[in-house]
Scaffold this motif. Structure first.
Motif, PDB file in Angstrom:
ATOM      1  N   ALA A   1      27.966 -37.881  21.718  1.00  0.00           N
ATOM      2  CA  ALA A   1      28.859 -37.111  22.594  1.00  0.00           C
ATOM      3  C   ALA A   1      29.015 -37.778  23.953  1.00  0.00           C
ATOM      4  CB  ALA A   1      28.317 -35.689  22.756  1.00  0.00           C
ATOM      5  N   PHE A   2      27.915 -38.285  24.481  1.00  0.00           N
ATOM      6  CA  PHE A   2      27.930 -38.895  25.815  1.00  0.00           C
ATOM      7  C   PHE A   2      28.745 -40.191  25.801  1.00  0.00           C
ATOM      8  CE2 PHE A   2      25.907 -41.176  29.409  1.00  0.00           C
ATOM      9  CZ  PHE A   2      26.059 -40.201  30.388  1.00  0.00           C
ATOM     10  N   ALA A   3      28.508 -41.048  24.798  1.00  0.00           N
ATOM     11  CA  ALA A   3      29.231 -42.317  24.720  1.00  0.00           C
ATOM     12  C   ALA A   3      30.721 -42.098  24.486  1.00  0.00           C
ATOM     13  CB  ALA A   3      28.638 -43.185  23.614  1.00  0.00           C
ATOM     14  N   ARG A   4      31.069 -41.099  23.661  1.00  0.00           N
ATOM     15  CA  ARG A   4      32.486 -40.808  23.435  1.00  0.00           C
ATOM     16  C   ARG A   4      33.165 -40.333  24.716  1.00  0.00           C
ATOM     17  NH1 ARG A   4      30.678 -39.266  18.427  1.00  0.00           N
ATOM     18  NH2 ARG A   4      30.114 -37.183  19.130  1.00  0.00           N
ATOM     19  N   LYS A   5      32.525 -39.434  25.421  1.00  0.00           N
ATOM     20  CA  LYS A   5      33.136 -38.845  26.616  1.00  0.00           C
ATOM     21  C   LYS A   5      33.473 -39.901  27.650  1.00  0.00           C
ATOM     22  CE  LYS A   5      32.525 -35.266  30.129  1.00  0.00           C
ATOM     23  NZ  LYS A   5      31.735 -34.092  30.564  1.00  0.00           N
ATOM     24  N   TYR A   6      32.554 -40.858  27.843  1.00  0.00           N
ATOM     25  CA  TYR A   6      32.754 -41.857  28.895  1.00  0.00           C
ATOM     26  C   TYR A   6      33.156 -43.225  28.352  1.00  0.00           C
ATOM     27  CZ  TYR A   6      30.616 -38.296  31.817  1.00  0.00           C
ATOM     28  OH  TYR A   6      30.345 -37.119  32.477  1.00  0.00           O
ATOM     29  N   GLU A   7      33.414 -43.304  27.032  1.00  0.00           N
ATOM     30  CA  GLU A   7      33.848 -44.547  26.388  1.00  0.00           C
ATOM     31  C   GLU A   7      32.911 -45.706  26.732  1.00  0.00           C
ATOM     32  OE1 GLU A   7      37.891 -45.031  27.631  1.00  0.00           O
ATOM     33  OE2 GLU A   7      38.620 -43.426  26.323  1.00  0.00           O
ATOM     34  N   LEU A   8      31.621 -45.487  26.496  1.00  0.00           N
ATOM     35  CA  LEU A   8      30.598 -46.435  26.923  1.00  0.00           C
ATOM     36  C   LEU A   8      30.243 -47.431  25.833  1.00  0.00           C
ATOM     37  CD1 LEU A   8      28.201 -43.878  28.657  1.00  0.00           C
ATOM     38  CD2 LEU A   8      29.739 -45.507  29.797  1.00  0.00           C
ATOM     39  N   PRO A   9      29.998 -48.688  26.197  1.00  0.00           N
ATOM     40  CA  PRO A   9      29.431 -49.641  25.249  1.00  0.00           C
ATOM     41  C   PRO A   9      27.981 -49.259  24.941  1.00  0.00           C
ATOM     42  CG  PRO A   9      30.156 -50.735  27.278  1.00  0.00           C
ATOM     43  CD  PRO A   9      30.239 -49.271  27.507  1.00  0.00           C
ATOM     44  N   VAL A  10      27.609 -49.313  23.675  1.00  0.00           N
ATOM     45  CA  VAL A  10      26.253 -48.972  23.249  1.00  0.00           C
ATOM     46  C   VAL A  10      25.631 -50.216  22.606  1.00  0.00           C
ATOM     47  CG1 VAL A  10      24.824 -47.494  21.804  1.00  0.00           C
ATOM     48  CG2 VAL A  10      26.894 -46.566  22.885  1.00  0.00           C
ATOM     49  N   TYR A  11      24.442 -50.580  23.067  1.00  0.00           N
ATOM     50  CA  TYR A  11      23.760 -51.778  22.591  1.00  0.00           C
ATOM     51  C   TYR A  11      22.508 -51.395  21.804  1.00  0.00           C
ATOM     52  CZ  TYR A  11      26.580 -54.660  25.761  1.00  0.00           C
ATOM     53  OH  TYR A  11      27.621 -55.294  26.399  1.00  0.00           O
ATOM     54  N   ALA A  12      22.375 -51.969  20.615  1.00  0.00           N
ATOM     55  CA  ALA A  12      21.175 -51.802  19.790  1.00  0.00           C
ATOM     56  C   ALA A  12      21.175 -52.929  18.766  1.00  0.00           C
ATOM     57  CB  ALA A  12      21.180 -50.445  19.081  1.00  0.00           C
ATOM     58  N   ASN A  13      20.033 -53.156  18.126  1.00  0.00           N
ATOM     59  CA  ASN A  13      20.012 -54.183  17.091  1.00  0.00           C
ATOM     60  C   ASN A  13      20.642 -53.655  15.804  1.00  0.00           C
ATOM     61  OD1 ASN A  13      17.884 -52.803  15.620  1.00  0.00           O
ATOM     62  ND2 ASN A  13      16.416 -53.706  17.042  1.00  0.00           N
ATOM     63  N   GLU A  14      20.880 -54.549  14.867  1.00  0.00           N
ATOM     64  CA  GLU A  14      21.604 -54.210  13.641  1.00  0.00           C
ATOM     65  C   GLU A  14      20.903 -53.108  12.845  1.00  0.00           C
ATOM     66  OE1 GLU A  14      24.898 -54.476  11.843  1.00  0.00           O
ATOM     67  OE2 GLU A  14      24.556 -56.550  12.494  1.00  0.00           O
ATOM     68  N   ALA A  15      19.577 -53.216  12.699  1.00  0.00           N
ATOM     69  CA  ALA A  15      18.837 -52.231  11.905  1.00  0.00           C
ATOM     70  C   ALA A  15      18.885 -50.847  12.553  1.00  0.00           C
ATOM     71  CB  ALA A  15      17.395 -52.686  11.717  1.00  0.00           C
ATOM     72  N   THR A  16      18.817 -50.798  13.872  1.00  0.00           N
ATOM     73  CA  THR A  16      18.892 -49.507  14.573  1.00  0.00           C
ATOM     74  C   THR A  16      20.276 -48.898  14.414  1.00  0.00           C
ATOM     75  OG1 THR A  16      17.189 -50.159  16.167  1.00  0.00           O
ATOM     76  CG2 THR A  16      18.658 -48.362  16.801  1.00  0.00           C
ATOM     77  N   TRP A  17      21.325 -49.710  14.532  1.00  0.00           N
ATOM     78  CA  TRP A  17      22.674 -49.207  14.291  1.00  0.00           C
ATOM     79  C   TRP A  17      22.797 -48.639  12.882  1.00  0.00           C
ATOM     80  CZ3 TRP A  17      26.318 -47.546  17.165  1.00  0.00           C
ATOM     81  CH2 TRP A  17      26.550 -48.075  18.433  1.00  0.00           C
ATOM     82  N   GLU A  18      22.269 -49.348  11.908  1.00  0.00           N
ATOM     83  CA  GLU A  18      22.354 -48.907  10.517  1.00  0.00           C
ATOM     84  C   GLU A  18      21.671 -47.553  10.333  1.00  0.00           C
ATOM     85  OE1 GLU A  18      23.479 -48.925   6.576  1.00  0.00           O
ATOM     86  OE2 GLU A  18      24.098 -50.296   8.186  1.00  0.00           O
ATOM     87  N   SER A  19      20.570 -47.317  11.055  1.00  0.00           N
ATOM     88  CA  SER A  19      19.806 -46.081  10.907  1.00  0.00           C
ATOM     89  C   SER A  19      20.374 -44.923  11.714  1.00  0.00           C
ATOM     90  CB  SER A  19      18.353 -46.311  11.326  1.00  0.00           C
ATOM     91  OG  SER A  19      17.728 -47.240  10.471  1.00  0.00           O
TER      92      SER A  19
END
Length: 272
Positions: free
Chosen positions: A69-87
């Motif tokens: 919700a927070f990232a959508r509201k402010y259109e923020l770039p989100v950084y994480a590694n591939e495995a974390t994104w997958e999970s």
């Protein structure tokens, strides 16, 4: 300003930390509701629209609860590694693919301009998540290390966080309080394992190998509400340091608290 930070919240009910230079502001983890994040940030005079990025350590809910919700509201770039994104992607709702950024474990990213450039270094930790990481932040000569949600402090982690000026270090539980507590034994065993959380004693042991002339303050973080107390955590860590021969003057070194329900004051991170 240099490099500064505030721990907005720390504990099993939610985790979030702001790190800032003159030219960059990043949020590490978003484990509170978007509304709560906004409120805590506003108390520190930061708006969501000011953020350059959100960095995620791992996919557990106390680190990503409000992320979607927070990232959508402010259109923020989100950084994480591939495995974390997958999970975690299935828990976030729909995000614009352009908001999805891969920061490999062991990789680095830079934010801001020449006035206050911030470099972030990712490093691997031991925790029961897909591919959990910690982060070190650099600006000029200053170094801040975030070291939470790890079952034990490996030599590789010690190498990564050595020579920090300020550190946020997990001191999750007192083992006896945990053993006597109400949690089922399988959960207790997980917390006590190498994939769980650092105890007060483990934090003190690790810290005794990380104290240098450069280290000025250590914030004890991710304290269990059921199996720890702030005074107990500080006393245990301090007693271990003293037993190893470390005796500090008041202006040389300090142990400080974090809270599950309120932010710490801004802390300027400077090279001694």
């Amino acid at each position: 300003m240099g490099l500064r930070f505030t721990v907005l919240a720390s504990g099993s009910t939610g985790n979030a930390t702001l790190v800032q230079t003159e030219d960059a502001t990043v949020l590490v983890d978003a484990g509170l509701s978007a509304r709560k994040l906004e409120g805590l940030m506003k108390e520190r005079e930061v708006e969501g629209s000011q953020l350059d990025a959100v960095l995620i350590t791992h996919e557990h809910s106390d680190h990503i609860k409000g992320l979607g919700a927070f990232a959508r509201k402010y259109e923020l770039p989100v950084y994480a590694n591939e495995a974390t994104w997958e999970s975690m992607h299935k828990h976030l709702g729909k995000l614009d693919p352009q908001q999805r950024h891969i920061l490999p474990t062991g990789g680095a990213a830079e934010f801001g301009g020449t006035l206050g450039r911030m470099r972030v270094q990712s490093y691997a930790i031991s925790h029961d998540a897909a591919e959990p990481v910690g982060y070190c932040f650099y600006s000029g000569e200053a170094k801040l290390s975030l070291v939470t949600d790890l079952g034990y402090m490996s030599d590789k982690v010690k190498q990564q966080v050595m020579d920090s000026d300020v550190m946020v270090l997990e001191s999750n539980h007192d083992p006896e309080l945990l053993r006597m507590g109400r949690y089922p034994w399988n959960i207790k065993r997980r917390i006590l394992s190498d994939l769980g959380h650092l105890s007060n004693e483990a934090a003190g042991d690790a810290l005794s190998e990380l104290v240098t002339d450069r280290l000025q303050r250590v914030y004890l973080a991710h304290l269990s509400l059921d199996h720890n107390l702030q005074d107990l955590a500080r006393m245990t860590v301090n007693n271990i340091l003293e037993s190893r021969g470390f005796f500090f003057k008041r202006d040389e070194f300090a142990l400080r608290d974090t809270h599950h329900d309120r932010a710490t004051p801004w802390d300027e991170v400077r090279r001694r």
